[in-house]
Design a protein around this motif. Structure first.
Motif, PDB file in Angstrom:
ATOM      1  N   TYR A  25      28.059  13.615  60.777  1.00 52.69           N
ATOM      2  CA  TYR A  25      26.699  13.743  60.260  1.00 52.69           C
ATOM      3  C   TYR A  25      26.545  12.966  58.959  1.00 52.69           C
ATOM      4  CZ  TYR A  25      25.672  17.015  63.927  1.00 52.69           C
ATOM      5  OH  TYR A  25      25.460  17.559  65.156  1.00 52.69           O
ATOM      6  N   GLN A  26      25.347  12.422  58.760  1.00 52.10           N
ATOM      7  CA  GLN A  26      25.093  11.665  57.534  1.00 52.10           C
ATOM      8  C   GLN A  26      25.079  12.574  56.311  1.00 52.10           C
ATOM      9  OE1 GLN A  26      21.588   9.971  59.506  1.00 52.10           O
ATOM     10  NE2 GLN A  26      22.165   7.992  58.659  1.00 52.10           N
ATOM     11  N   ALA A  27      24.641  13.794  56.524  1.00 44.77           N
ATOM     12  CA  ALA A  27      24.581  14.712  55.388  1.00 44.77           C
ATOM     13  C   ALA A  27      24.752  16.145  55.879  1.00 44.77           C
ATOM     14  CB  ALA A  27      23.243  14.571  54.657  1.00 44.77           C
ATOM     15  N   VAL A  56      19.349  10.794  53.941  1.00 41.76           N
ATOM     16  CA  VAL A  56      18.713  10.988  55.229  1.00 41.76           C
ATOM     17  C   VAL A  56      17.426  11.768  55.007  1.00 41.76           C
ATOM     18  CG1 VAL A  56      20.076  13.060  55.678  1.00 41.76           C
ATOM     19  CG2 VAL A  56      19.087  11.825  57.602  1.00 41.76           C
ATOM     20  N   SER A  57      16.427  11.483  55.819  1.00 42.46           N
ATOM     21  CA  SER A  57      15.135  12.156  55.688  1.00 42.46           C
ATOM     22  C   SER A  57      14.570  12.372  57.087  1.00 42.46           C
ATOM     23  CB  SER A  57      14.199  11.280  54.841  1.00 42.46           C
ATOM     24  OG  SER A  57      12.947  11.906  54.699  1.00 42.46           O
ATOM     25  N   LEU A  58      14.428  13.627  57.500  1.00 42.74           N
ATOM     26  CA  LEU A  58      14.026  13.932  58.870  1.00 42.74           C
ATOM     27  C   LEU A  58      12.939  15.002  58.882  1.00 42.74           C
ATOM     28  CD1 LEU A  58      17.627  14.077  60.359  1.00 42.74           C
ATOM     29  CD2 LEU A  58      15.917  12.310  60.838  1.00 42.74           C
ATOM     30  N   THR A  59      12.129  14.967  59.941  1.00 43.21           N
ATOM     31  CA  THR A  59      10.992  15.877  60.040  1.00 43.21           C
ATOM     32  C   THR A  59      11.225  16.893  61.163  1.00 43.21           C
ATOM     33  OG1 THR A  59       9.553  14.079  59.347  1.00 43.21           O
ATOM     34  CG2 THR A  59       8.482  15.983  60.351  1.00 43.21           C
ATOM     35  N   THR A 105       5.021  21.245  59.689  1.00 47.10           N
ATOM     36  CA  THR A 105       6.300  20.540  59.774  1.00 47.10           C
ATOM     37  C   THR A 105       6.892  20.409  58.380  1.00 47.10           C
ATOM     38  OG1 THR A 105       5.257  18.386  59.501  1.00 47.10           O
ATOM     39  CG2 THR A 105       5.556  19.160  61.752  1.00 47.10           C
ATOM     40  N   VAL A 106       8.203  20.210  58.332  1.00 48.16           N
ATOM     41  CA  VAL A 106       8.873  20.014  57.050  1.00 48.16           C
ATOM     42  C   VAL A 106       9.675  18.722  57.126  1.00 48.16           C
ATOM     43  CG1 VAL A 106      10.862  21.414  57.766  1.00 48.16           C
ATOM     44  CG2 VAL A 106      10.456  21.030  55.341  1.00 48.16           C
ATOM     45  N   VAL A 107       9.638  17.954  56.056  1.00 47.37           N
ATOM     46  CA  VAL A 107      10.527  16.816  55.917  1.00 47.37           C
ATOM     47  C   VAL A 107      11.701  17.275  55.063  1.00 47.37           C
ATOM     48  CG1 VAL A 107      10.778  14.437  55.138  1.00 47.37           C
ATOM     49  CG2 VAL A 107       8.558  15.243  56.002  1.00 47.37           C
ATOM     50  N   ILE A 108      12.909  17.165  55.625  1.00 44.69           N
ATOM     51  CA  ILE A 108      14.106  17.508  54.850  1.00 44.69           C
ATOM     52  C   ILE A 108      14.762  16.198  54.426  1.00 44.69           C
ATOM     53  CG2 ILE A 108      16.303  18.741  54.839  1.00 44.69           C
ATOM     54  CD1 ILE A 108      15.323  20.532  57.046  1.00 44.69           C
ATOM     55  N   SER A 109      14.871  15.993  53.117  1.00 42.57           N
ATOM     56  CA  SER A 109      15.439  14.742  52.583  1.00 42.57           C
ATOM     57  C   SER A 109      16.637  15.091  51.722  1.00 42.57           C
ATOM     58  CB  SER A 109      14.426  14.005  51.702  1.00 42.57           C
ATOM     59  OG  SER A 109      13.180  13.907  52.340  1.00 42.57           O
ATOM     60  N   LYS A 139      15.511  18.068  49.431  1.00 47.91           N
ATOM     61  CA  LYS A 139      14.081  18.295  49.206  1.00 47.91           C
ATOM     62  C   LYS A 139      13.422  18.686  50.522  1.00 47.91           C
ATOM     63  CE  LYS A 139      11.061  14.908  48.382  1.00 47.91           C
ATOM     64  NZ  LYS A 139      10.233  13.911  47.669  1.00 47.91           N
ATOM     65  N   PHE A 140      12.602  19.736  50.475  1.00 52.56           N
ATOM     66  CA  PHE A 140      11.828  20.197  51.619  1.00 52.56           C
ATOM     67  C   PHE A 140      10.357  19.938  51.296  1.00 52.56           C
ATOM     68  CE2 PHE A 140      15.657  22.714  51.213  1.00 52.56           C
ATOM     69  CZ  PHE A 140      16.153  22.816  52.504  1.00 52.56           C
ATOM     70  N   SER A 141       9.655  19.177  52.151  1.00 50.82           N
ATOM     71  CA  SER A 141       8.260  18.822  51.861  1.00 50.82           C
ATOM     72  C   SER A 141       7.371  19.147  53.044  1.00 50.82           C
ATOM     73  CB  SER A 141       8.129  17.318  51.582  1.00 50.82           C
ATOM     74  OG  SER A 141       9.037  16.913  50.590  1.00 50.82           O
ATOM     75  N   THR A 142       6.150  19.527  52.746  1.00 50.54           N
ATOM     76  CA  THR A 142       5.182  19.731  53.813  1.00 50.54           C
ATOM     77  C   THR A 142       3.798  19.388  53.298  1.00 50.54           C
ATOM     78  OG1 THR A 142       4.474  21.227  55.574  1.00 50.54           O
ATOM     79  CG2 THR A 142       4.570  22.154  53.371  1.00 50.54           C
ATOM     80  N   ALA A 143       2.851  19.292  54.226  1.00 51.52           N
ATOM     81  CA  ALA A 143       1.462  19.030  53.857  1.00 51.52           C
ATOM     82  C   ALA A 143       0.578  19.719  54.879  1.00 51.52           C
ATOM     83  CB  ALA A 143       1.181  17.526  53.855  1.00 51.52           C
ATOM     84  N   GLY A 144      -0.574  20.189  54.417  1.00 54.72           N
ATOM     85  CA  GLY A 144      -1.505  20.857  55.323  1.00 54.72           C
ATOM     86  C   GLY A 144      -2.908  20.767  54.783  1.00 54.72           C
ATOM     87  N   ASP A 145      -3.808  21.518  55.373  1.00 54.49           N
ATOM     88  CA  ASP A 145      -5.210  21.433  54.978  1.00 54.49           C
ATOM     89  C   ASP A 145      -5.418  21.803  53.514  1.00 54.49           C
ATOM     90  OD1 ASP A 145      -5.787  20.704  57.499  1.00 54.49           O
ATOM     91  OD2 ASP A 145      -6.443  22.697  58.168  1.00 54.49           O
TER      92      ASP A 145
END
Lengths: 263, 263, 263
Positions: free
Chosen positions: B133-135, B203-206, B157-161, B168-174
């Motif tokens: 695994y990369q990370a 690595v950065s995955l959604t 959804t969450v982007v895990i970077s 870092k855990f990121s998300t976006a919504g209304d």
């Protein structure tokens, strides 16, 4: 630019919980002296006023007066993501249409920032004149919350009657009637458990329990509540926020004939 | 004949709670080496793999390999009848179409046996190749659960970077956007509170938060969770089960264009 | 005139909670010897009998026998407004059609009175003859409650079988079968944790779990429960109320052919 850093971040979560049931959208007003809000509830019956003085923040920078329209439910969704020991910082750049809430865990291992779009909200700021009240009752906030909740299981309205001896809460409904008397009591071990009455003259006023119950959502903010009553004025239900300010609720008494206003 | 005796019976209740939201029916595979399960979730998006090694049982007898199809909700209904300190024994006779769960209270005063019909379930066992695994992030499982829950109030959804500094855990919504950063931290008082990052390359995955939230139902099984990420592979979210094995969840990353998959 | 003062007011709240699920309206009968109630459940299958002896009250005045019809849900709404440490006084004037519940806080700072209209309720008092039972089981009330609840997740009825060694609770349903055996055990550290069986002859009877589950609402009233069984008689499930009396539930066994009575 605006940057307000509050070490006791959980306080801001409690403030939101204290307003969220009454108010959907509101303008938060920031000035050099503090962070404040004034809003009517969504049915335009009750008024909420919040003040958090600048001295209460660890860091308070507000370059110019700013009014930020927010949806309190969305703001609350974000604040609920803050840990109870987190430091909360509210940030906004000049000319921006968004606000950022930053949460720092006590050991700085976890840092979150939540950005929320601001809204344009029409609102007029009501001047609330200082007034003399016929009677002011200070009592434990949990006791007041319990009484409002208990009486709601019997009736829709409460008559609050103050005499030198104590304050009486009365209601009536289909299943019967209820009276709860709290006697004045200044000689308790803990000052926050006292019930203290300052009275110019006896007063007896009727209020919708539904609103009083919403006001008691502020109970976690303060051990005591102050209820100021006069026949011709809205009641003021005030919860002090330690070292920082207050949240105050205003509600007009019901006129006796006003039976069809019962919800 | 099969007879598996587990002194810490509450562990089996937690294992069921960790799978029940994702999987309805599944085959439990018993062999001389252990008690295991592999199943796709009901929407065929995520994969669950469980292993409880034979050494972890007080008594483990499995005369020949056996695959027992069970409805996890029914099994969970029965296991919930076990006290938290009860010893649980799983029994099945050869050639029978039922399984018996026996619960013994610590003082042996109360003994219960619950018998459940087995089901025929078609399933193919997927070979899961070992991978680099990369990370790999190891962090407190309660922290990971809290982050997934918090972000779900903002987005789907969450982007895990992952970088060397942290995850870092990121998300976006209304209602806005959110970023939560957990810094690498190896020097904590309790090793289970550490956040440790082993990284070959950033690595950065959604991912769909809905599935991650289901995975966090395993939080009571372990103080820590290990998240293994690579761009071309499903993420592996692993909870170790002390002395016995693990429960692992696999979920493919979302492709960015994949917007209509949002639930 | 009636005036009954009960220092341990929370006991009256528990008594109401123990009956409210079974009985909607009932007559409370007051006499010089005590405060009692007998009522069929609303489906006329089970019988509840309550006795609180006059000696258990701090003050007990009942000038003449009085039968007071009350709606138990409304009564419970009022009693829930009493604090757990409050002293409760039940008052009624002769010839009145209402009853008053007075709650005094321990420090006398808060005094509440709730007045409820009485109802006219037709009821016949059933004579319950003393009987010899084939088997009497005394066991921890929380254990009995747990067993009834657990078996309800599997089936609708329970077979209770008593032998010298212990008592067995069995059920069957769509997802499987369950048997729970509690062994006789007199040598426990705390007497209330004992399971004691007095048996003339073995007995095995079937009951609807739904009613037994309602009976276990009395669990907070007593650490132990006594179950008296005979083939030709309704089971008696009794919870003693310390120093004061008891609440007893009666339920006829199901006849085996009686399958269509399953709810």
């Amino acid at each position: 630019m605006l940057e307000l850093r509050l070490v006791q971040g959980s306080l801001l979560k409690k403030v939101l919980d204290a307003m969220r049931e009454l108010v959907n959208d509101a303008n938060f007003d920031c000035s050099a002296t503090g962070f404040s809000l004034q809003a009517m509830d969504s049915s335009h019956v009750a008024l909420v006023a919040l003040l958090l003085r600048s001295e209460g923040f660890e860091h308070y920078r507000c370059d110019r007066n700013l009014s930020m329209g927010m949806n309190l439910n969305n703001m609350s969704k974000m604040l609920r993501c803050a840990g109870n020991d987190d430091i909360i910082t509210i940030k906004a750049d000049d000319g921006t249409d968004s606000v950022t809430f930053m949460f720092e865990s006590p050991n700085q291992d976890k840092i979150a920032d939540f950005e929320m779009k601001l809204m344009d909200i029409d609102s007029e700021h009501l001047g609330i004149p200082d007034a003399e009240y016929q009677a002011i009752v200070r009592m434990p906030s949990s006791e007041f919350a319990r009484i409002c909740k208990d009486l709601s299981s019997i009736g829709d309205t409460v008559v609050i009657s103050v005499t030198k001896e104590g304050v009486k809460f009365s209601t009536a409904g289909d299943i019967g009637t209820a009276n709860i008397v709290c006697r004045q009591n200044k000689t308790v071990d803990k000052p926050e458990e006292a019930t203290i009455i300052e009275m110019q003259e006896p007063v007896s006023l009727t209020f919708a329990l539904r609103y009083l119950n919403s006001f008691t959502k502020a109970t976690p903010l303060s051990d005591t509540v102050t209820i100021s009553l006069s026949s011709e004025l809205p009641v003021v239900v005030e919860y002090k926020i330690a070292e920082m300010g207050y949240i105050r609720y205003y509600l007009a008494p019901k006129i006796e004939e006003d039976e069809d206003m019962k919800s």
